[in-house]
Design a protein around this motif. Structure first.
Motif, PDB file in Angstrom:
ATOM      1  N   ASN A 430     -35.265  77.758 -26.643  1.00 10.32           N
ATOM      2  CA  ASN A 430     -35.232  76.809 -26.604  1.00 10.32           C
ATOM      3  C   ASN A 430     -34.908  76.083 -27.856  1.00 10.32           C
ATOM      4  N   ASP A 431     -35.245  74.447 -27.526  1.00  6.51           N
ATOM      5  CA  ASP A 431     -35.558  73.397 -28.869  1.00  6.51           C
ATOM      6  C   ASP A 431     -36.649  74.615 -30.042  1.00  6.51           C
ATOM      7  N   PRO A 432     -36.413  74.363 -30.763  1.00  4.66           N
ATOM      8  CA  PRO A 432     -37.217  75.383 -31.982  1.00  4.66           C
ATOM      9  C   PRO A 432     -38.824  74.186 -32.433  1.00  4.66           C
ATOM     10  N   ASN A 433     -39.014  73.035 -32.074  1.00  2.00           N
ATOM     11  CA  ASN A 433     -39.720  72.054 -32.709  1.00  2.00           C
ATOM     12  C   ASN A 433     -40.505  71.698 -31.261  1.00  2.00           C
ATOM     13  N   GLY A 434     -39.793  71.980 -29.914  1.00  2.00           N
ATOM     14  CA  GLY A 434     -41.385  71.503 -28.524  1.00  2.00           C
ATOM     15  C   GLY A 434     -41.283  72.789 -27.718  1.00  2.00           C
ATOM     16  N   ILE A 435     -42.409  71.963 -26.960  1.00  2.00           N
ATOM     17  CA  ILE A 435     -42.268  72.867 -25.888  1.00  2.00           C
ATOM     18  C   ILE A 435     -43.143  72.319 -25.145  1.00  2.00           C
ATOM     19  N   TYR A 436     -42.786  73.332 -23.486  1.00  2.00           N
ATOM     20  CA  TYR A 436     -43.526  72.091 -22.195  1.00  2.00           C
ATOM     21  C   TYR A 436     -44.871  72.968 -22.095  1.00  2.00           C
ATOM     22  N   LEU A 437     -45.845  71.420 -21.744  1.00  2.70           N
ATOM     23  CA  LEU A 437     -46.655  72.027 -20.962  1.00  2.70           C
ATOM     24  C   LEU A 437     -46.793  71.490 -19.816  1.00  2.70           C
ATOM     25  N   ILE A 438     -47.360  72.235 -18.649  1.00  4.97           N
ATOM     26  CA  ILE A 438     -47.531  72.194 -17.618  1.00  4.97           C
ATOM     27  C   ILE A 438     -48.702  72.096 -16.823  1.00  4.97           C
ATOM     28  N   GLY A 439     -49.405  71.351 -16.434  1.00  6.43           N
ATOM     29  CA  GLY A 439     -50.759  71.162 -15.708  1.00  6.43           C
ATOM     30  C   GLY A 439     -52.106  70.827 -16.649  1.00  6.43           C
ATOM     31  N   SER A 440     -51.704  71.087 -18.117  1.00  6.69           N
ATOM     32  CA  SER A 440     -52.646  70.006 -18.653  1.00  6.69           C
ATOM     33  C   SER A 440     -53.417  69.420 -18.599  1.00  6.69           C
ATOM     34  N   ASN A 441     -52.974  68.063 -17.539  1.00  8.42           N
ATOM     35  CA  ASN A 441     -53.566  67.054 -17.413  1.00  8.42           C
ATOM     36  C   ASN A 441     -53.559  65.894 -15.622  1.00  8.42           C
ATOM     37  N   LYS A 442     -53.988  67.988 -14.707  1.00  2.58           N
ATOM     38  CA  LYS A 442     -53.996  67.741 -13.791  1.00  2.58           C
ATOM     39  C   LYS A 442     -55.799  67.436 -13.514  1.00  2.58           C
ATOM     40  N   ILE A 443     -56.397  68.369 -14.429  1.00  4.77           N
ATOM     41  CA  ILE A 443     -57.429  68.807 -13.350  1.00  4.77           C
ATOM     42  C   ILE A 443     -59.026  68.277 -14.497  1.00  4.77           C
ATOM     43  N   SER A 444     -58.409  68.326 -15.677  1.00  2.22           N
ATOM     44  CA  SER A 444     -59.154  67.660 -16.702  1.00  2.22           C
ATOM     45  C   SER A 444     -58.467  67.336 -17.853  1.00  2.22           C
ATOM     46  N   SER A 445     -58.876  65.849 -18.329  1.00  2.00           N
ATOM     47  CA  SER A 445     -58.674  65.091 -19.291  1.00  2.00           C
ATOM     48  C   SER A 445     -58.401  65.415 -20.455  1.00  2.00           C
ATOM     49  N   GLU A 446     -59.173  66.142 -20.709  1.00  2.00           N
ATOM     50  CA  GLU A 446     -60.025  66.904 -22.171  1.00  2.00           C
ATOM     51  C   GLU A 446     -58.887  68.083 -22.239  1.00  2.00           C
ATOM     52  N   LEU A 447     -58.351  68.664 -21.437  1.00  2.00           N
ATOM     53  CA  LEU A 447     -57.027  69.936 -22.427  1.00  2.00           C
ATOM     54  C   LEU A 447     -56.208  69.443 -22.856  1.00  2.00           C
ATOM     55  N   ASP A 448     -55.803  68.718 -22.041  1.00  2.00           N
ATOM     56  CA  ASP A 448     -54.330  67.948 -22.508  1.00  2.00           C
ATOM     57  C   ASP A 448     -54.752  66.839 -23.338  1.00  2.00           C
ATOM     58  N   LYS A 449     -56.247  66.579 -24.219  1.00  2.00           N
ATOM     59  CA  LYS A 449     -56.317  65.069 -25.122  1.00  2.00           C
ATOM     60  C   LYS A 449     -56.408  66.644 -26.343  1.00  2.00           C
ATOM     61  N   SER A 450     -57.208  67.747 -25.647  1.00  2.00           N
ATOM     62  CA  SER A 450     -57.041  69.083 -26.962  1.00  2.00           C
ATOM     63  C   SER A 450     -55.812  69.140 -27.254  1.00  2.00           C
ATOM     64  N   PHE A 451     -55.087  69.960 -26.749  1.00  2.00           N
ATOM     65  CA  PHE A 451     -53.971  69.832 -26.927  1.00  2.00           C
ATOM     66  C   PHE A 451     -52.881  68.721 -28.151  1.00  2.00           C
ATOM     67  N   LYS A 452     -53.476  67.729 -27.037  1.00  2.00           N
ATOM     68  CA  LYS A 452     -52.514  66.303 -28.616  1.00  2.00           C
ATOM     69  C   LYS A 452     -53.245  66.469 -29.908  1.00  2.00           C
ATOM     70  N   ASP A 453     -54.653  66.261 -30.419  1.00  2.00           N
ATOM     71  CA  ASP A 453     -55.056  66.319 -31.050  1.00  2.00           C
ATOM     72  C   ASP A 453     -55.110  67.750 -31.814  1.00  2.00           C
ATOM     73  N   VAL A 454     -55.016  68.557 -31.595  1.00  2.00           N
ATOM     74  CA  VAL A 454     -54.756  69.512 -32.342  1.00  2.00           C
ATOM     75  C   VAL A 454     -53.702  70.006 -32.809  1.00  2.00           C
ATOM     76  N   ASN A 455     -52.885  69.322 -31.887  1.00  2.00           N
ATOM     77  CA  ASN A 455     -51.360  69.697 -32.015  1.00  2.00           C
ATOM     78  C   ASN A 455     -50.540  68.378 -33.259  1.00  2.00           C
ATOM     79  N   ALA A 456     -51.594  67.476 -33.167  1.00  2.00           N
ATOM     80  CA  ALA A 456     -50.820  66.596 -33.973  1.00  2.00           C
ATOM     81  C   ALA A 456     -51.987  67.053 -35.502  1.00  2.00           C
ATOM     82  N   ALA A 457     -52.319  67.539 -35.573  1.00  2.00           N
ATOM     83  CA  ALA A 457     -53.195  67.616 -36.691  1.00  2.00           C
ATOM     84  C   ALA A 457     -52.988  69.116 -37.572  1.00  2.00           C
TER      85      ALA A 457
END
Ligand SMILES: [Zn+2]
Length: 566
Positions: A430-457
């Motif tokens: 599928n999309d060469p520049n996209g990926i789905y995340l499932i579950g990252s923001n369901k138990i710990s906010s910091e897991l999803d935040k890690s993805f966002k920060d690391v990905n942006a950088a």
């Protein structure tokens, strides 16, 4: 060396320098964690293991199977070569799951035809088969009726001049005529015709159906010299995969209680090859071919009772105990204290059984995640995170996430010490520049935040949350190995590229893998793993009101969103 060549080499050297500088900048932006290792994660490095694990010779790597055992052995040897350590108490890379396998017995099952010419015994799996997914052993004896083309039309009718009570009904398998629409929404014409036909035949008192398989299936089996598949039923031992039931929806006031359904006696469905059909119907193989030629030309084939013939079918089982392995490997953390805490990076290396010779290679699903983990482990060897990392290649994901459930329920380390689970399952399409995340923001906010920060950088993929909700119609939230971890209160995420029309087909092949995407997704996962693995504390459990500590007590949490919500 010619001048032209020298120019070419200079240009190449310059290109390499530019790419290296870009990578270094990318790493620097991501911070110190992961900057050195990330360069080792390359598309080129993943091709050979992808071509190997995604090969048709593994026959789909079903669990349990010899082919999956071989794939497991390969992964364990690679893990060892990379420098990962065994973690199981016996010093092994394998956590063996016990399973009871039930198959139809070829020695004790039979289909016996009695007629004017005497008695003929036909065998499983050469001449006939039946599904053993549900139900126990059975025998059934009855008369015979040939339905011809009577029960394949858009309108199902049966002429009661032919009594069906206590009889087997012989059917021809062929596609419903073009233009036939499915009688009920959300199903194919063939499936809904079959369901409606079963209802009708039950009402008329038939014992079951003997379906003569389609011309296409017969030709395919004959050409490849195959028998019917030996289906199996699995009973997993020592593992709990049961989901708690959501609370029942309240019934609107005044609505009637559910109508009693018709008594459901046994009704059997048997399939036969064309030679067997000829023997059952007392005709020649040419005549059987003639029936199919007629219905293909939209001409009727007359139904008839066969008063002088009867059929006795016995379906008996054999049970064996087998095992199938999770592959478990371990990288000790670099910090003397934090090494007693763990990050689990997981994927599944199993896929699906071949069907009548059609092999499903499962390259994207999930040789891709399995290979990404090997590459990611290699990168970690040059800069170990503070926490220990456990790599688990789960077995039997396709059989109900069984390997992941087994791992958390028989965990070689305390589950309370697992900070998170990163699950790589299907990452190359599928999309060469996209990926789905499932579950990252369901138990710990910091897991999803890690993805966002690391990905942006770093890789700057589009992080797509379209499938994250448990109430989303595809129910992806429940459909991969992050889920058993989340049921243990461990923050989990499924890193997922989405399905394609090739999903669970013969076309899920290595040739269709987008390696550039695979590289980006693996790099992102690696950098998140380094970030989470180096944090001063375990990820906080700050998002789910019922999940306050990690452990089996969370198995009772109901993840299904009530239908009334939002
Ligand atoms: Zn999968």
């Amino acid at each position: 060396m010619s001048t032209r060549r020298r120019t070419w080499w200079l240009a190449l050297a310059l290109m390499v320098a530019v790419v290296a500088a870009g990578l270094a900048a990318q790493g620097a932006r991501a911070g110190a964690a992961g900057a050195r290792g990330v360069k080792l994660i390359t598309a080129a490095d993943m091709k050979a293991p992808m071509r190997f694990l995604g090969a048709r010779e593994f026959r789909g790597r079903p669990a349990p199977s010899v082919e999956l055992d071989i794939a497991s052995r390969y992964i364990a040897l690679e893990a060892e070569r990379i420098g990962l350590k065994p973690l199981m108490p016996n010093g092994s890379f394998f956590q063996d799951l016990p399973v009871e396998v039930t198959t139809m017995s070829s020695a004790r099952s039979h289909l016996r035809v009695s007629g004017p010419g005497g008695e003929l015994r036909l065998s499983f799996p050469q001449a006939f088969t039946t599904s053993i997914r549900t139900g126990g052993e059975w025998t059934a004896l009855g008369g015979l009726v040939f339905a011809g083309s009577a029960l394949n039309g858009a309108e199902l009718k049966w002429d009661d001049a032919i009594d069906l009570r206590g009889r087997w009904v012989v059917l021809l398998e062929y596609a419903p005529p073009p233009g036939t629409t499915a009688p009920s929404a959300g199903t194919t014409p063939a499936a809904s015709t079959a369901a409606a036909r079963t209802r009708l035949l039950r009402e008329k008192g038939a014992i079951g159906t003997i379906t003569v398989i389609s011309r296409e299936r017969e030709e395919n089996l004959a050409k490849q010299g195959l028998t019917f598949d030996v289906g199996e039923r699995l009973r997993w031992l020592d593992v709990d995969t049961v989901n708690p039931a959501p609370p029942p929806a309240p019934r609107p006031a005044g609505s009637p209680a559910q109508a009693p359904s018709a008594p459901a006696g046994p009704f059997y469905a048997v399939e036969v090859r064309h030679d067997a059909a000829a023997a059952i119907l007392g005709v020649t193989a040419d005549q059987v071919r003639g029936y199919f030629a007629a219905v293909a030309a939209n001409q009727p084939v007359a139904a008839r009772a066969m008063a002088d013939r009867s059929l006795d079918v016995a379906v008996m089982f054999e049970r064996t105990r087998r095992t199938t392995p999770n592959v478990v490997a371990y990288l000790p953390g670099s910090d003397p204290v934090l090494k007693d805490e763990y990050l689990v990076i997981g994927s599944h290396h199993d896929h699906l059984n071949a069907r009548e010779g059609r092999i499903l290679p499962g390259a994207d699903d999930n040789a891709s995640g399995s290979v990404a983990m090997l590459t990611l482990a290699k990168a970690m060897m040059v800069e170990r995170p503070k926490r220990s990392v456990i790599f688990v290649w789960h077995t039997a994901e396709e059989r109900g996430l069984v390997g992941a459930y087994y791992f958390v329920q028989h965990c070689p380390v305390p589950v309370e010490k697992i900070t998170a689970n990163l699950n790589l399952d299907m990452i190359t399409r599928n999309d060469p520049n996209g990926i789905y995340l499932i579950g990252s923001n369901k138990i710990s906010s910091e897991l999803d935040k890690s993805f966002k920060d690391v990905n942006a950088a770093s890789v700057k993929l589009t992080l797509d949350y379209k499938y994250e909700d448990p109430g989303e119609p595809n129910r992806f939230f429940f459909r991969s190995d992050h889920y058993p971890y989340m049921r243990y209160g461990i923050p989990g995420v499924w890193i997922f590229c989405g399905t394609t029309p090739d999903y669970h087909t013969e076309r899920d092949v290595e040739e269709r893998v987008d390696y550039a995407k695979m590289e980006k997704v693996t790099r992102l996962t690696y950098l998140v793993a380094m970030d989470v693995g180096n944090r001063p504390a375990l990820l906080p459990l700050d998002l789910h009101p019922e999940i306050k500590t990690r452990g089996p007590q969370n198995m009772k949490v109901v993840w299904q969103r009530p239908a009334t919500a939002r």
